[in-house]
Design an enzyme around this catalytic site. Structure first.
Site, PDB file in Angstrom:
ATOM      1  CE1 TYR A 179      48.775  50.972   5.857  1.00  0.00           C
ATOM      2  CE2 TYR A 179      50.963  50.191   6.460  1.00  0.00           C
ATOM      3  CZ  TYR A 179      49.588  50.146   6.625  1.00  0.00           C
ATOM      4  OH  TYR A 179      49.030  49.311   7.555  1.00  0.00           O
ATOM      5  NE  ARG A 247      58.828  43.117   6.117  1.00  0.00           N
ATOM      6  CZ  ARG A 247      59.973  43.418   5.515  1.00  0.00           C
ATOM      7  NH1 ARG A 247      61.114  42.955   5.978  1.00  0.00           N
ATOM      8  NH2 ARG A 247      59.991  44.189   4.443  1.00  0.00           N
TER       9      ARG A 247
END
Ligand code: NAD
Length: 368
Positions: A179, A247
């Site tokens: 990805y 994150r």
């Protein structure tokens, strides 16, 4: 009136970008294959006034006429699952890289005044780290043997712990999944094309985007949407490693504004920008925040103590460049946006496919 073609415009971010542009006096045409994994055959509520063309990025005969009459392009269409990209390789490379190539060739015959492409924080691999003395470590890669042994946190060569710090656009790219590779290819294809043909081109490296409208039944993407699907089905959110990985969660309306600014600001041409909140959250902390917002605090996260191939440990954004050149300022903090998100989840039909996704990754040997 300026008309913008938004590829992937029926997706989560695309619908918000479309609304943002419509609210600012643009016309929009959405080009989207409405793939099953995202839309699951359900009717998508699109912004009023948006024109829709259904088609695949690789179908030049559909795409070329869709470009006609458009002044610019915002390119969002992509397959978006990191884990899935590790075994459906042709699907990801085809839709993302070849799809972008077909778009750019079509733009040779139908020139536009600007293109903005969605790239991803995944191109960085691990974010920046600092040594105990404060010096910067730019490129960190965890050793598979350490990960297998449950040593989740990267260390320096002497085994000293490293502290994650905010990552800016100067960080060297380090691709850890198919990805990520396809997102980097999309970004480079667009910027190289822009330079060669003098088309102002901009790439936005998006961090973890959240908000109403993210596909709840697509287990391959969207941490918050996955956790919400689990919780709404009475299940604990499952988390790889120990849950302490960090994150950056950025609200989809902030992201939509960033796309408009990138489209409008002359000084953005040829540049790439991090688009995040600038805040770091641990994944288990986010799971707990969401469970609290859904009034399900007893459904604490299930920590798997297993790792998923292609995952990184920490990455959160330094957004100084977007602030300086785009005038971008995040307006929605995660903590303050969960009530709105939960209200939206309550109105949705939720199918939790998380266990199915895990079984698939395990069967492919991508979980250890
Ligand atoms: N959501 C995030 O956290 C995030 C983070 C970083 C980057 N991005 C990027 O932002 C973009 C939009 O992501 P999203 O979260 O809205 O995903 P999404 O899955 O909701 O939307 C993607 C849209 O693209 C369409 N699409 C997929 N393959 C296509 C093809 N071959 N031809 C035409 N249309 C196709 C899908 O039908 C879908 O409507 C993607 O490029 C993604 O890589 C998203």
């Amino acid at each position: 009136m300026t008309k913008v073609l938004i590829t992937g415009g029926c997706g989560f971010i695309g619908r918000h970008v479309a609304q943002e542009l419509l609210d600012h006096g643009y016309e929009v045409r959405l080009y989207d294959a409405l793939i099953d994994q995202v839309h699951g055959g359900t009717q998508v509520a699109l912004p009023e006034g948006a024109e829709v063309v259904r088609g695949d990025m690789r179908d030049a005969d559909r795409l070329r006429p869709a470009l006609r009459g458009c002044d610019g392009v915002i390119h969002l269409a992509a397959e978006v699952g990191v884990g899935q990209s590790m075994y459906e390789i042709a699907r990801y490379v085809g839709a993302n890289d070849l799809g972008t190539a077909i778009l750019l060739e079509a733009m040779l015959d139908h020139p536009v005044g600007r293109i903005v492409v969605a790239s991803s924080m995944s191109v960085y691999g691990e974010g920046y780290y600092a040594r105990p003395d404060g010096s910067l470590v730019e490129t960190v890669r965890r050793r598979p043997a350490d990960i297998k042994a449950g040593l989740w946190n990267p260390t320096d060569l002497a085994g000293e712990p490293l502290a994650p710090i905010a990552t800016d656009e100067r960080k060297r790219v380090d691709l850890a999944s198919i990805y990520a590779l396809t997102k980097y290819a999309q970004e480079r294809e667009v910027l190289i094309f822009g330079e060669a043909y003098d088309v102002p081109a901009v790439a936005l490296r998006l961090f973890n985007v959240f908000g109403a409208g993210q596909a709840l039944s697509n287990p391959y993407t969207g941490v918050l949407a996955n956790f919400a699907s689990r919780l709404a089905s009475g299940q604990r959110p499952t988390i790889f490693e120990d849950g302490e990985q960090r994150r950056d969660f950025v609200h989809v309306r902030d992201v939509a504004r960033a796309f408009r600014l990138a489209y409008e600001k002359p000084e953005a041409a040829g540049e790439l920008f991090n688009i995040g909140s600038g805040q770091a959250y641990t994944i288990s902390g986010v799971a707990r925040l969401l469970a609290g917002a859904m009034n399900l605090p007893h459904l604490g996260p299930e920590i798997l103590h297993k790792s998923r191939s292609g995952d990184i440990r920490n990455c959160f954004a330094d957004i100084s460049k977007a602030r300086a050149l785009l005038g971008f300022e995040p307006g929605h903090r995660l903590e303050d946006s969960l009530t709105e998100f939960v209200d939206w989840v309550r109105g949705e039909a939720v199918i939790d496919r998380g266990a199915e996704m895990r079984r698939e990754l395990e069967a492919k040997g991508l979980v250890s």
